[in-house]
Design a protein around this motif. Sequence first.
Motif, PDB file in Angstrom:
ATOM      1  N   VAL A 116       0.841  -1.199   0.000  1.00 43.53           N
ATOM      2  CA  VAL A 116       0.000   0.000   0.000  1.00 43.53           C
ATOM      3  C   VAL A 116       0.878   1.252   0.000  1.00 43.53           C
ATOM      4  O   VAL A 116       1.765   1.403   0.841  1.00 43.53           O
ATOM      5  N   LEU A 117       0.621   2.142  -0.938  1.00 43.81           N
ATOM      6  CA  LEU A 117       1.314   3.432  -0.972  1.00 43.81           C
ATOM      7  C   LEU A 117       0.537   4.514  -0.238  1.00 43.81           C
ATOM      8  O   LEU A 117       1.113   5.358   0.452  1.00 43.81           O
ATOM      9  N   ALA A 118      -0.779   4.502  -0.409  1.00 44.13           N
ATOM     10  CA  ALA A 118      -1.612   5.533   0.217  1.00 44.13           C
ATOM     11  C   ALA A 118      -2.997   4.972   0.478  1.00 44.13           C
ATOM     12  O   ALA A 118      -3.502   4.148  -0.293  1.00 44.13           O
ATOM     13  N   ALA A 119      -3.580   5.406   1.600  1.00 45.66           N
ATOM     14  CA  ALA A 119      -4.928   4.967   1.957  1.00 45.66           C
ATOM     15  C   ALA A 119      -5.704   6.165   2.484  1.00 45.66           C
ATOM     16  O   ALA A 119      -5.209   6.901   3.339  1.00 45.66           O
ATOM     17  N   GLY A 120      -6.892   6.354   1.977  1.00 43.11           N
ATOM     18  CA  GLY A 120      -7.706   7.475   2.418  1.00 43.11           C
ATOM     19  C   GLY A 120      -9.173   7.130   2.359  1.00 43.11           C
ATOM     20  O   GLY A 120      -9.562   5.954   2.306  1.00 43.11           O
ATOM     21  N   THR A 121     -10.005   8.146   2.349  1.00 42.16           N
ATOM     22  CA  THR A 121     -11.448   7.964   2.353  1.00 42.16           C
ATOM     23  C   THR A 121     -11.915   7.270   1.072  1.00 42.16           C
ATOM     24  O   THR A 121     -11.916   7.865   0.000  1.00 42.16           O
ATOM     25  N   GLY A 122     -12.246   5.996   1.213  1.00 40.57           N
ATOM     26  CA  GLY A 122     -12.812   5.261   0.096  1.00 40.57           C
ATOM     27  C   GLY A 122     -11.869   4.849  -1.000  1.00 40.57           C
ATOM     28  O   GLY A 122     -12.309   4.347  -2.034  1.00 40.57           O
ATOM     29  N   ALA A 123     -10.556   5.057  -0.822  1.00 39.33           N
ATOM     30  CA  ALA A 123      -9.630   4.704  -1.900  1.00 39.33           C
ATOM     31  C   ALA A 123      -8.278   4.291  -1.340  1.00 39.33           C
ATOM     32  O   ALA A 123      -7.807   4.833  -0.338  1.00 39.33           O
ATOM     33  N   VAL A 124      -7.651   3.320  -2.015  1.00 41.38           N
ATOM     34  CA  VAL A 124      -6.324   2.833  -1.650  1.00 41.38           C
ATOM     35  C   VAL A 124      -5.496   2.750  -2.921  1.00 41.38           C
ATOM     36  O   VAL A 124      -5.985   2.258  -3.956  1.00 41.38           O
ATOM     37  N   ALA A 136     -15.569   1.471   2.404  1.00 39.41           N
ATOM     38  CA  ALA A 136     -14.880   1.666   3.684  1.00 39.41           C
ATOM     39  C   ALA A 136     -13.517   0.994   3.626  1.00 39.41           C
ATOM     40  O   ALA A 136     -13.331  -0.004   2.914  1.00 39.41           O
ATOM     41  N   VAL A 137     -12.576   1.545   4.376  1.00 38.48           N
ATOM     42  CA  VAL A 137     -11.224   0.994   4.475  1.00 38.48           C
ATOM     43  C   VAL A 137     -10.908   0.775   5.949  1.00 38.48           C
ATOM     44  O   VAL A 137     -11.184   1.644   6.777  1.00 38.48           O
ATOM     45  N   ILE A 138     -10.336  -0.384   6.271  1.00 36.77           N
ATOM     46  CA  ILE A 138      -9.882  -0.674   7.632  1.00 36.77           C
ATOM     47  C   ILE A 138      -8.385  -0.936   7.577  1.00 36.77           C
ATOM     48  O   ILE A 138      -7.928  -1.822   6.852  1.00 36.77           O
ATOM     49  N   ASP A 139      -7.618  -0.152   8.321  1.00 35.94           N
ATOM     50  CA  ASP A 139      -6.156  -0.267   8.308  1.00 35.94           C
ATOM     51  C   ASP A 139      -5.712  -1.142   9.473  1.00 35.94           C
ATOM     52  O   ASP A 139      -5.836  -0.773  10.636  1.00 35.94           O
ATOM     53  N   ALA A 140      -5.176  -2.321   9.160  1.00 40.00           N
ATOM     54  CA  ALA A 140      -4.699  -3.263  10.176  1.00 40.00           C
ATOM     55  C   ALA A 140      -3.254  -3.670   9.878  1.00 40.00           C
ATOM     56  O   ALA A 140      -2.867  -4.820  10.038  1.00 40.00           O
ATOM     57  N   ARG A 141      -2.430  -2.700   9.460  1.00 40.53           N
ATOM     58  CA  ARG A 141      -1.076  -3.000   8.995  1.00 40.53           C
ATOM     59  C   ARG A 141      -0.020  -3.011  10.096  1.00 40.53           C
ATOM     60  O   ARG A 141       1.174  -3.045   9.796  1.00 40.53           O
ATOM     61  N   GLY A 142      -0.406  -2.994  11.346  1.00 47.11           N
ATOM     62  CA  GLY A 142       0.585  -3.060  12.412  1.00 47.11           C
ATOM     63  C   GLY A 142       0.852  -1.696  13.028  1.00 47.11           C
ATOM     64  O   GLY A 142       0.521  -0.649  12.468  1.00 47.11           O
ATOM     65  N   ILE A 143       1.470  -1.720  14.187  1.00 46.98           N
ATOM     66  CA  ILE A 143       1.638  -0.513  14.979  1.00 46.98           C
ATOM     67  C   ILE A 143       2.638   0.452  14.365  1.00 46.98           C
ATOM     68  O   ILE A 143       3.610   0.038  13.729  1.00 46.98           O
ATOM     69  N   ARG A 144       2.367   1.741  14.554  1.00 46.27           N
ATOM     70  CA  ARG A 144       3.313   2.801  14.213  1.00 46.27           C
ATOM     71  C   ARG A 144       3.731   3.475  15.518  1.00 46.27           C
ATOM     72  O   ARG A 144       2.876   3.977  16.255  1.00 46.27           O
ATOM     73  N   LEU A 145       5.015   3.463  15.818  1.00 44.68           N
ATOM     74  CA  LEU A 145       5.525   4.049  17.055  1.00 44.68           C
ATOM     75  C   LEU A 145       6.371   5.269  16.728  1.00 44.68           C
ATOM     76  O   LEU A 145       7.418   5.147  16.090  1.00 44.68           O
ATOM     77  N   GLY A 258      -2.356   7.378  11.108  1.00 43.78           N
ATOM     78  CA  GLY A 258      -2.913   7.357   9.765  1.00 43.78           C
ATOM     79  C   GLY A 258      -3.972   8.420   9.582  1.00 43.78           C
ATOM     80  O   GLY A 258      -4.229   9.249  10.457  1.00 43.78           O
ATOM     81  N   GLY A 259      -4.630   8.395   8.423  1.00 38.26           N
ATOM     82  CA  GLY A 259      -5.672   9.361   8.099  1.00 38.26           C
ATOM     83  C   GLY A 259      -6.976   9.024   8.793  1.00 38.26           C
ATOM     84  O   GLY A 259      -7.033   8.224   9.728  1.00 38.26           O
ATOM     85  N   GLN A 260      -8.042   9.622   8.316  1.00 36.53           N
ATOM     86  CA  GLN A 260      -9.361   9.429   8.921  1.00 36.53           C
ATOM     87  C   GLN A 260     -10.019   8.154   8.411  1.00 36.53           C
ATOM     88  O   GLN A 260     -11.051   8.180   7.736  1.00 36.53           O
ATOM     89  N   ALA A 301     -14.899   4.340  10.844  1.00 37.35           N
ATOM     90  CA  ALA A 301     -13.813   5.156  11.380  1.00 37.35           C
ATOM     91  C   ALA A 301     -14.162   5.640  12.778  1.00 37.35           C
ATOM     92  O   ALA A 301     -13.334   5.587  13.703  1.00 37.35           O
ATOM     93  N   ASP A 302     -15.392   6.109  12.955  1.00 43.17           N
ATOM     94  CA  ASP A 302     -15.834   6.588  14.268  1.00 43.17           C
ATOM     95  C   ASP A 302     -15.903   5.435  15.271  1.00 43.17           C
ATOM     96  O   ASP A 302     -15.462   5.572  16.420  1.00 43.17           O
TER      97      ASP A 302
END
Length: 399
Positions: A116-124, A136-145, A258-260, A301-302
């Motif tokens: 994945v290069l970019a993920a946003g509202t309704g598009a990847v 809808a998009v659900i981001d489950a790519r692992g933790i960002r620290l 990440g984004g919204q 998202a909410d």
Amino acid sequence: MSIRHADIAILGGGLAGGLIALALRKARPECRLLLVEQDQVLGGNHVWSFFGSDVGKAGRELLAPMVEGAWSGYSVRFPRYSRDLATSYYSMTSSRFDEALRAALPEDAILTGARVLAAGTGAVTLADGTRIEASAVIDARGIRLQGHLSGGWQKFLGQRVRLAQPHGLTKPIVMDATVEQVDGYRFVYCLPFGADEIFIEDTYYSDSTTIDHPALAARIAAYAQSQGWTIAEVLHEEQGVLPVVSAGDWDGFWRSSGGQIARAGTRAGLFHPVTSYSVPEAVRFALAVAQQADLSHAALADFSERWAKRHWQRTGFARLLSAMLFQAAEPLARYRMMEHFYRLDTRLVERFYAGRSTLLDRARIFVGRPPVPVSRALAVLAGSGARPRPLTLAGMRKQ
């Protein structure tokens, strides 16, 4: 540029993302799913474990296809105390996870080898130029620290080995802390998958993220020898570094992740602050997502943000225990906290691992002679102890 369409695109085919896909497939078979994973296989390279008391009936049914080992109890060993507990224990493997997902999902619902290069509202957007359009998009790519959380690290090297003779174990050893204490709290973890097949993991609660592979492999071999076992073949190996969280700025962590869009798993901070344990939360969240009436982008998202924030609020006591472990205890004496903990009631232990400690449990954990210096414990409670280390991904190369 190619375009793919889905009702829900799930980014990350690890534990959290895969379980959401399975739960949605069961509850909402009409929903068009697309599970996107950058590697060629789903689930990575892991052994995950959970206690029978961690999840309810629906959770056990969801996990059942991935389970490779099941036992009616487990044991722990410490320098001055050993105990057998009757709580059931289960282990899953990545290979079973991959098989279960491919069996349950349509072939066109899985996309591997896709970064994945970019993920946003309704598009990847993917690295190969593919565009995924989804409701809808659900981001489950692992933790960002990025320094918003603080604490220490749990790091490990695990080897699944075949022995020259049967090992004789009938149940897992979840913690054997009778070994030499090195680099913080060290224990060995053993899962007997077959009469002559066993998974041995050398684990550390450490201030450092460095994994000295040759040293840990040698310690695994030495441990096996101390148990009277001869390793004939190493079948599988995994290593990792996980955060142990004692404090943090939750809002900053959420904004930096990440984004919204909806988030899941460790990306959303859904793991146990002390054990880095993620199976119970991944199961609960997956089942909850599958029951949502509104699966639109904004609603999910909410929902994920509210769910993650409640988890953060609910796990404050566990973060306090992490602070005691890393800020109050001397590194080579950290094992005393777990030795003290395992003298307590079995149901209390079960609730702790499940992330459901009660007010009475919390009081009971602190009753009696403390396993850490009193002055340091009081400083942690007062918020005047040594400052916890910010947790970042920088420098987490495994050596």
